[in-house]
Design a protein around this motif. Structure first.
Motif, mmCIF file in Angstrom:
data_model
loop_
_atom_site.group_PDB
_atom_site.id
_atom_site.type_symbol
_atom_site.label_atom_id
_atom_site.label_comp_id
_atom_site.label_asym_id
_atom_site.label_seq_id
_atom_site.Cartn_x
_atom_site.Cartn_y
_atom_site.Cartn_z
ATOM 1 N N LEU A 17 27.062 -14.148 -42.770
ATOM 2 C CA LEU A 17 28.252 -13.154 -43.731
ATOM 3 C C LEU A 17 29.029 -13.231 -43.617
ATOM 4 C CD1 LEU A 17 28.930 -10.980 -40.198
ATOM 5 C CD2 LEU A 17 27.610 -10.116 -41.792
ATOM 6 N N GLY A 18 28.973 -12.711 -45.454
ATOM 7 C CA GLY A 18 30.156 -13.246 -46.511
ATOM 8 C C GLY A 18 31.864 -13.382 -45.952
ATOM 9 N N GLU A 19 32.207 -14.118 -46.622
ATOM 10 C CA GLU A 19 34.139 -14.144 -46.290
ATOM 11 C C GLU A 19 35.022 -12.767 -46.259
ATOM 12 O OE1 GLU A 19 37.124 -16.037 -48.922
ATOM 13 O OE2 GLU A 19 35.744 -17.391 -48.223
ATOM 14 N N ASN A 20 34.616 -12.121 -46.901
ATOM 15 C CA ASN A 20 35.422 -10.527 -46.641
ATOM 16 C C ASN A 20 34.719 -9.895 -45.134
ATOM 17 O OD1 ASN A 20 37.306 -11.641 -48.388
ATOM 18 N ND2 ASN A 20 35.744 -10.771 -49.716
ATOM 19 N N ASP A 21 33.284 -10.318 -44.950
ATOM 20 C CA ASP A 21 32.795 -9.295 -43.578
ATOM 21 C C ASP A 21 33.687 -9.663 -42.386
ATOM 22 O OD1 ASP A 21 31.009 -8.309 -45.658
ATOM 23 O OD2 ASP A 21 29.238 -10.337 -45.740
ATOM 24 N N GLU A 22 33.864 -8.782 -41.058
ATOM 25 C CA GLU A 22 34.191 -8.492 -40.239
ATOM 26 C C GLU A 22 33.143 -9.273 -39.586
ATOM 27 O OE1 GLU A 22 35.342 -5.767 -36.731
ATOM 28 O OE2 GLU A 22 34.079 -5.505 -38.249
ATOM 29 N N LYS A 23 33.678 -10.444 -38.968
ATOM 30 C CA LYS A 23 32.569 -11.208 -37.574
ATOM 31 C C LYS A 23 32.862 -11.142 -36.276
ATOM 32 C CE LYS A 23 31.918 -14.501 -41.598
ATOM 33 N NZ LYS A 23 32.200 -15.853 -41.857
ATOM 34 N N LYS A 24 32.300 -10.378 -35.597
ATOM 35 C CA LYS A 24 32.890 -10.262 -34.415
ATOM 36 C C LYS A 24 31.990 -10.361 -32.862
ATOM 37 C CE LYS A 24 34.741 -6.230 -31.343
ATOM 38 N NZ LYS A 24 34.679 -4.774 -32.058
#
Length: 98
Positions: A17-24
Motif C-alpha cells: 500500500l501507499g504511504e497515505n493508504d489506510e493500513k488495517k
C-alpha cells in the motif's frame, strides 16, 4: 502455522500500500466445542493476480501460503474461504477437532 501464514500474507499486502493508504488488519479467533474459526482481514491495493501465486519476483519460494493453509484446513475436515470487497481482503478458516 495457519495463523502465522495468514498474518504474514496480510502484512505483505499492507507493505504494497501507499504511504497515505489506510493500513488495517483484523484478527478474530473463535473456539467452540468441536471447531475453531480463524478470520483475518486486511486492507490491500485491490490488485489480485489470479494467474500467479504471488506478486513477489521469486515465485519458486513464495506463493504457497494459502494453499498450505487450505491443505491443513482440509486435513481437519474444514475449509478455507476468501472474500474480496472494496480493497478489503478477508480469509476465513474453519477446522474441526478430530
Amino acid at each position: 502455522m495457519v495463523i502465522c501464514n495468514l498474518i504474514d500474507n496480510a502484512l505483505e499486502a499492507l507493505s504494497l500500500l501507499g504511504e497515505n493508504d489506510e493500513k488495517k488488519i483484523t484478527i478474530d479467533i473463535v473456539y467452540k466445542q468441536g471447531y475453531i474459526k480463524i478470520l483475518v482481514g486486511n486492507s490491500f491495493d485491490g490488485i489480485i493476480h489470479k494467474d500467479k501465486r504471488t506478486r513477489k519476483n521469486d515465485e519458486i519460494n513464495h506463493g504457497i501460503g494459502l494453499k498450505s493453509v487450505q491443505n491443513i484446513a482440509e486435513k481437519y475436515g474444514g475449509i478455507l474461504k476468501t472474500d474480496v470487497a472494496d480493497n478489503w481482503f478477508e480469509t476465513s478458516v474453519i477446522m474441526y477437532e478430530k
